[in-house]
Write a protein that holds these residues in place. Structure first.
Motif, PDB file in Angstrom:
ATOM      1  N   HIS A  36      12.541   3.548  39.612  1.00 45.37           N
ATOM      2  CA  HIS A  36      12.982   2.870  40.834  1.00 45.37           C
ATOM      3  C   HIS A  36      13.676   1.565  40.464  1.00 45.37           C
ATOM      4  O   HIS A  36      13.144   0.767  39.702  1.00 45.37           O
TER       5      HIS A  36
ATOM      6  N   ARG B 236      -0.821  -5.323  29.497  1.00 46.76           N
ATOM      7  CA  ARG B 236      -1.857  -6.151  28.851  1.00 46.76           C
ATOM      8  C   ARG B 236      -2.981  -6.544  29.790  1.00 46.76           C
ATOM      9  O   ARG B 236      -4.130  -6.699  29.376  1.00 46.76           O
TER      10      ARG B 236
ATOM     11  N   ARG C  93      12.546   0.717  36.170  1.00 43.69           N
ATOM     12  CA  ARG C  93      13.774   1.526  36.103  1.00 43.69           C
ATOM     13  C   ARG C  93      13.684   2.664  35.086  1.00 43.69           C
ATOM     14  O   ARG C  93      14.252   3.719  35.279  1.00 43.69           O
ATOM     15  N   ARG C  94      12.965   2.450  33.980  1.00 39.64           N
ATOM     16  CA  ARG C  94      13.045   3.482  32.940  1.00 39.64           C
ATOM     17  C   ARG C  94      12.478   4.822  33.430  1.00 39.64           C
ATOM     18  O   ARG C  94      11.509   4.825  34.203  1.00 39.64           O
TER      19      ARG C  94
ATOM     20  N   SER D   5       6.248  -1.016  33.694  1.00 42.80           N
ATOM     21  CA  SER D   5       6.450  -0.813  32.254  1.00 42.80           C
ATOM     22  C   SER D   5       6.408  -2.142  31.511  1.00 42.80           C
ATOM     23  O   SER D   5       6.633  -2.190  30.308  1.00 42.80           O
ATOM     24  N   GLY D   6       6.135  -3.220  32.213  1.00 44.12           N
ATOM     25  CA  GLY D   6       6.225  -4.548  31.616  1.00 44.12           C
ATOM     26  C   GLY D   6       4.958  -4.990  30.883  1.00 44.12           C
ATOM     27  O   GLY D   6       3.913  -4.329  30.909  1.00 44.12           O
ATOM     28  N   ASP D   7       5.091  -6.141  30.259  1.00 41.81           N
ATOM     29  CA  ASP D   7       4.019  -6.698  29.435  1.00 41.81           C
ATOM     30  C   ASP D   7       2.758  -7.008  30.246  1.00 41.81           C
ATOM     31  O   ASP D   7       1.646  -6.661  29.845  1.00 41.81           O
ATOM     32  N   LEU D   8       2.943  -7.640  31.382  1.00 42.25           N
ATOM     33  CA  LEU D   8       1.778  -8.037  32.186  1.00 42.25           C
ATOM     34  C   LEU D   8       0.980  -6.805  32.637  1.00 42.25           C
ATOM     35  O   LEU D   8      -0.252  -6.773  32.547  1.00 42.25           O
TER      36      LEU D   8
ATOM     37  N   VAL E 189      14.629  -1.812  41.997  1.00 35.84           N
ATOM     38  CA  VAL E 189      14.186  -2.509  43.211  1.00 35.84           C
ATOM     39  C   VAL E 189      15.341  -2.982  44.087  1.00 35.84           C
ATOM     40  O   VAL E 189      15.147  -3.341  45.238  1.00 35.84           O
TER      41      VAL E 189
ATOM     42  N   GLU F 252       3.091 -12.746  41.379  1.00 39.41           N
ATOM     43  CA  GLU F 252       2.881 -13.462  40.123  1.00 39.41           C
ATOM     44  C   GLU F 252       3.584 -14.817  40.135  1.00 39.41           C
ATOM     45  O   GLU F 252       4.467 -15.060  40.956  1.00 39.41           O
ATOM     46  N   LYS F 253       3.202 -15.653  39.241  1.00 40.74           N
ATOM     47  CA  LYS F 253       3.908 -16.909  39.056  1.00 40.74           C
ATOM     48  C   LYS F 253       5.223 -16.650  38.323  1.00 40.74           C
ATOM     49  O   LYS F 253       5.338 -15.603  37.677  1.00 40.74           O
TER      50      LYS F 253
ATOM     51  N   MET G 248       6.960  -8.643  38.221  1.00 38.62           N
ATOM     52  CA  MET G 248       8.371  -8.620  37.793  1.00 38.62           C
ATOM     53  C   MET G 248       8.938 -10.024  37.828  1.00 38.62           C
ATOM     54  O   MET G 248       8.333 -10.940  38.349  1.00 38.62           O
TER      55      MET G 248
HETATM   56  N1  LIG Z   1       3.302 -11.334  30.634  1.00 38.36           N
HETATM   57  C1  LIG Z   1       2.428 -12.256  30.951  1.00 38.36           C
HETATM   58  O1  LIG Z   1       1.450 -12.519  30.258  1.00 38.36           O
HETATM   59  C2  LIG Z   1       2.589 -13.025  32.213  1.00 38.36           C
HETATM   60  C3  LIG Z   1       3.588 -12.719  33.117  1.00 38.36           C
HETATM   61  N2  LIG Z   1       3.670 -13.417  34.285  1.00 38.36           N
HETATM   62  C4  LIG Z   1       4.695 -13.080  35.287  1.00 38.36           C
HETATM   63  O2  LIG Z   1       4.630 -11.692  35.575  1.00 38.36           O
HETATM   64  C5  LIG Z   1       5.917 -11.180  35.852  1.00 38.36           C
HETATM   65  C6  LIG Z   1       6.201 -10.030  34.894  1.00 38.36           C
HETATM   66  O3  LIG Z   1       6.133 -10.497  33.569  1.00 38.36           O
HETATM   67  P1  LIG Z   1       6.207  -9.520  32.313  1.00 38.36           P
HETATM   68  O4  LIG Z   1       5.404  -8.308  32.541  1.00 38.36           O
HETATM   69  O5  LIG Z   1       5.905 -10.370  31.142  1.00 38.36           O
HETATM   70  O6  LIG Z   1       7.773  -9.125  32.281  1.00 38.36           O
HETATM   71  P2  LIG Z   1       8.459  -7.936  31.484  1.00 38.36           P
HETATM   72  O7  LIG Z   1       9.850  -8.396  31.225  1.00 38.36           O
HETATM   73  O8  LIG Z   1       7.643  -7.462  30.368  1.00 38.36           O
HETATM   74  O9  LIG Z   1       8.508  -6.772  32.565  1.00 38.36           O
HETATM   75  C7  LIG Z   1       9.449  -6.741  33.621  1.00 38.36           C
HETATM   76  C8  LIG Z   1       9.294  -5.434  34.384  1.00 38.36           C
HETATM   77  O10 LIG Z   1      10.238  -5.400  35.433  1.00 38.36           O
HETATM   78  C9  LIG Z   1      10.939  -4.142  35.389  1.00 38.36           C
HETATM   79  N3  LIG Z   1      12.268  -4.329  35.964  1.00 38.36           N
HETATM   80  C10 LIG Z   1      13.213  -5.230  35.591  1.00 38.36           C
HETATM   81  N4  LIG Z   1      14.292  -5.137  36.389  1.00 38.36           N
HETATM   82  C11 LIG Z   1      14.023  -4.161  37.295  1.00 38.36           C
HETATM   83  C12 LIG Z   1      14.729  -3.611  38.396  1.00 38.36           C
HETATM   84  N5  LIG Z   1      15.939  -4.033  38.740  1.00 38.36           N
HETATM   85  N6  LIG Z   1      14.135  -2.650  39.105  1.00 38.36           N
HETATM   86  C13 LIG Z   1      12.895  -2.200  38.787  1.00 38.36           C
HETATM   87  N7  LIG Z   1      12.173  -2.681  37.767  1.00 38.36           N
HETATM   88  C14 LIG Z   1      12.738  -3.648  37.021  1.00 38.36           C
HETATM   89  C15 LIG Z   1      10.951  -3.785  33.916  1.00 38.36           C
HETATM   90  O11 LIG Z   1      11.059  -2.407  33.674  1.00 38.36           O
HETATM   91  P3  LIG Z   1      12.440  -1.634  33.442  1.00 38.36           P
HETATM   92  O12 LIG Z   1      13.185  -2.377  32.392  1.00 38.36           O
HETATM   93  O13 LIG Z   1      12.004  -0.264  33.033  1.00 38.36           O
HETATM   94  O14 LIG Z   1      13.110  -1.627  34.752  1.00 38.36           O
HETATM   95  C16 LIG Z   1       9.526  -4.204  33.538  1.00 38.36           C
HETATM   96  O15 LIG Z   1       8.613  -3.217  33.911  1.00 38.36           O
HETATM   97  C17 LIG Z   1       6.851 -12.377  35.730  1.00 38.36           C
HETATM   98  O16 LIG Z   1       6.988 -12.944  36.993  1.00 38.36           O
HETATM   99  C18 LIG Z   1       6.110 -13.334  34.818  1.00 38.36           C
HETATM  100  O17 LIG Z   1       6.485 -14.668  35.055  1.00 38.36           O
HETATM  101  C19 LIG Z   1       2.777 -14.406  34.588  1.00 38.36           C
HETATM  102  C20 LIG Z   1       1.781 -14.772  33.726  1.00 38.36           C
HETATM  103  C21 LIG Z   1       1.621 -14.125  32.460  1.00 38.36           C
END
Ligand SMILES: NC(=O)C1=CN([C@@H]2O[C@H](COP(=O)(O)OP(=O)(O)OC[C@H]3O[C@@H](n4cnc5c(N)ncnc54)[C@H](OP(=O)(O)O)[C@@H]3O)[C@@H](O)[C@H]2O)C=CC1
Ligand SMILES: O=C1O[C@H](COP(=O)(O)O)[C@@H](O)[C@H](O)[C@H]1O
Length: 494
Positions: free
Chosen positions: A82, A18, A44-45, A12-15, A84, A145-146, A116
């Motif tokens: 889930h 996008r 988690r959501r 569900s995250g940004d990476l 993690v 990821e980094k 993550m």
């Molecule tokens: N965004 C970017 O452009 C870039 C990102 N990165 C790297 O990629 C990784 C992810 O970045 P980004 O997508 O921006 O981060 P976000 O904060 O947007 O996303 C984090 C994700 O992790 C999930 N999450 C957090 N805690 C838990 C948990 N305990 N169990 C399960 N899921 C969990 C969140 O979903 P939920 O809250 O629903 O659990 C969400 O899907 C990082 O390591 C970042 O450094 C590297 C280069 C560029």
């Protein structure tokens, strides 16, 4: 055609939204992924499959006009809520993975993408093993990821944790710069042109300049960035990776087995600076309020989630030396920063001048590699000025295009995921590379944390603090930079 079940942690995250879903879609469109693949998204959501498909459809909306194609693609996506850190959830994940493996006939091939926060990487890897999600059947590859650690100690701990589940050749450490078209093109320039191959050494190259400039600030990543800074965010990984490609010896073949040892050799031969050299050769800066293209921007310390008394560098510059026979004593200058004049990722190879028979100075030959936003090369050579008199002037042979406008360059993540599916680790960072780069970067961080180098300030919209320019002057040279804007504004596509 590749077969695999992908599990994306952080779906569900940004990476993921996008970069990853659009890249998987491009692989689908190009036929690399056809019917034998499925994607499990986890976070988690509590999303449903329908909702997740909607997220994927939004993420790829700009990439197709065919609703049917988009829906067919999205139908391969499954969501598993889930946490993690909760061992029980991995069992459900395993059941779903096995079910999808049968349904899509993926031959038990598995790709795990950790999109993550890094503190979860070790936990995930260990559960994948303990819950037998990694079960030794089919190929099993981990994309990570980094940042890979925040210093050498944490990087070692992370590597140790991962290596309990995955072998080095199953771990794909992403450095998205290695997936960029023009970074990969450095191999072609160096090793497919006799013109350059034989002069790519200390006898002919005066210095190399690497500029990774950004006009954006920290955006909404102030919290992360304030703990990191430009040195760890850009230099430890991207800049040193690119430097290793520029400085490596010619590999016996273009395969990871031959390329990686050459890159590792470069990074392990980086000259280790002592405190005195760090003060002399490395510059740290932070942006103050300023303007770029008529827009006003606040100082870094006034950005959201940044400490008001922060000393974090938003700009890093310096010079590396590679103690190999090929490049001994050739300065590799670098600079990178936020809120600089413009976005511009560029490398200048500045050649030495030959004995001069003319009664005037002649300019140095410069090969410029444009990474982004324009992609291409230019070569500055000397020619005779048109006219009766004999005068020499530099001219530029320029081959460039605006990659965004043409839309023909694969997205870095697309290229890198393609490599993972093919088990090709040439464009990923090997553990020995990560280890060598942290070893050096840790020394600079230590000196900076002890305030041995003062923090310099620069105005948003400039090209960094004066000290970065002074550094090159000390070495008898200067930054070579011509704004990219002039080129992109031309009517390139007519
Ligand atoms: N965004 C970017 O452009 C870039 C990102 N990165 C790297 O990629 C990784 C992810 O970045 P980004 O997508 O921006 O981060 P976000 O904060 O947007 O996303 C984090 C994700 O992790 C999930 N999450 C957090 N805690 C838990 C948990 N305990 N169990 C399960 N899921 C969990 C969140 O979903 P939920 O809250 O629903 O659990 C969400 O899907 C990082 O390591 C970042 O450094 C590297 C280069 C560029
Ligand atoms: O890894 C990172 O890279 C981006 C710059 O990447 P680019 O592909 O847009 O050049 C940078 O903004 C970010 O801070 C850093 O974490």
């Amino acid at each position: 055609m590749s077969k695999a079940v992908f599990t994306i942690f952080g779906a569900s995250g940004d990476l993921a939204k996008r970069k990853l879903y659009p890249s998987l879609f491009r692989l689908y469109k190009s036929g690399v992924l056809t019917e034998n693949f499925a994607v499990i998204g986890t976070a988690r959501r509590p999303w449903t499959k329908d909702f997740f498909e909607g997220v994927v459809l939004d993420a790829i909306a700009d990439l197709t006009t065919s609703k049917t194609e988009a829906q067919q693609f999205a139908s391969h996506f499954y969501y598993q809520s889930h946490d993690v850190e909760d061992a029980a959830h991995y069992h459900t994940l395993k059941v779903l993975q096995e079910d999808l493996c049968k349904r899509y006939e993926t031959d038990h091939n598995k790709v795990f993408f950790l999109a993550m926060a890094p503190q979860f990487f070790g936990t995930i890897a260990s559960h994948l093993k303990s819950e037998a999600i990694v079960d030794g059947q089919g190929f099993e590859r981990l994309i990570i990821e980094k940042p890979f650690g925040t210093d050498l100690t944490s990087a070692k701990a992370l590597n140790q944790a991962l290596s309990e589940t995955f072998n080095e050749d199953q771990i794909f450490r992403i450095d998205h710069y290695l997936g960029k078209e023009m970074i990969q093109n450095i191999f072609a320039v160096r090793f497919a042109n006799i013109l350059f191959e034989h002069v790519w050494n200390r006898d002919f190259i005066d210095n190399i300049q690497i500029t990774f400039a950004e006009s954006i600030g920290v955006e909404d990543r102030g919290g992360y960035y304030d703990q990191s800074g430009a040195l760890k965010d850009m230099v430890q990984n991207h800049i040193l990776q690119v430097l290793s490609i520029l400085a490596m010896d010619k590999p016996a073949s273009f395969s990871s087995a031959d390329v990686l040892p050459e890159k590792i050799k470069v990074l392990e031969n980086l000259r280790m600076p002592d405190d005195k050299l760090i003060v002399e050769n490395f510059v740290r800066g932070q942006y103050q309020a300023g303007h770029i293209n008529e827009n006003d921007y606040p100082a870094y310390i006034d950005e959201a989630s940044v400490a008001p008394d922060s000393k974090t560098e938003t700009f890093a510059s310096g010079v590396f030396f590679v103690d190999t026979e090929r490049f001994q004593d050739v300065p590799f200058f670098f600079r990178t920063g936020k809120r600089l004049t413009e976005k511009g990722t560029r490398i200048n190879i500045v050649f030495k001048n030959d004995a001069n028979i003319f009664s005037q100075e002649v300019a140095q030959n410069i090969l410029t590699i444009y990474i982004q936003p324009t992609e291409g090369f230019s070569l500055q050579v000397n020619g005779k000025e048109v006219g009766k008199n004999f005068a020499i002037e530099p001219v530029k042979l320029d081959f460039r295009h605006d990659a965004d406008a043409l839309g023909n360059s694969p997205e870095a993540y697309e290229k890198l995921m393609y490599d993972v599916l093919n088990g090709d680790s040439t464009n990923f960072s090997h553990w020995h590379e990560v280890k060598a780069s942290w070893t050096l970067i840790d020394e600079v961080v230590k000196a900076w944390q002890a305030d041995k180098t003062p923090l310099s300030y620069y105005k948003a919209g400039s090209m960094g603090p004066r000290e970065s320019f002074d550094l090159l002057e000390k070495y008898g040279t200067s930054w070579i930079w011509q704004p990219d804007v002039w080129y992109r504004d031309r009517d390139l596509l007519q």
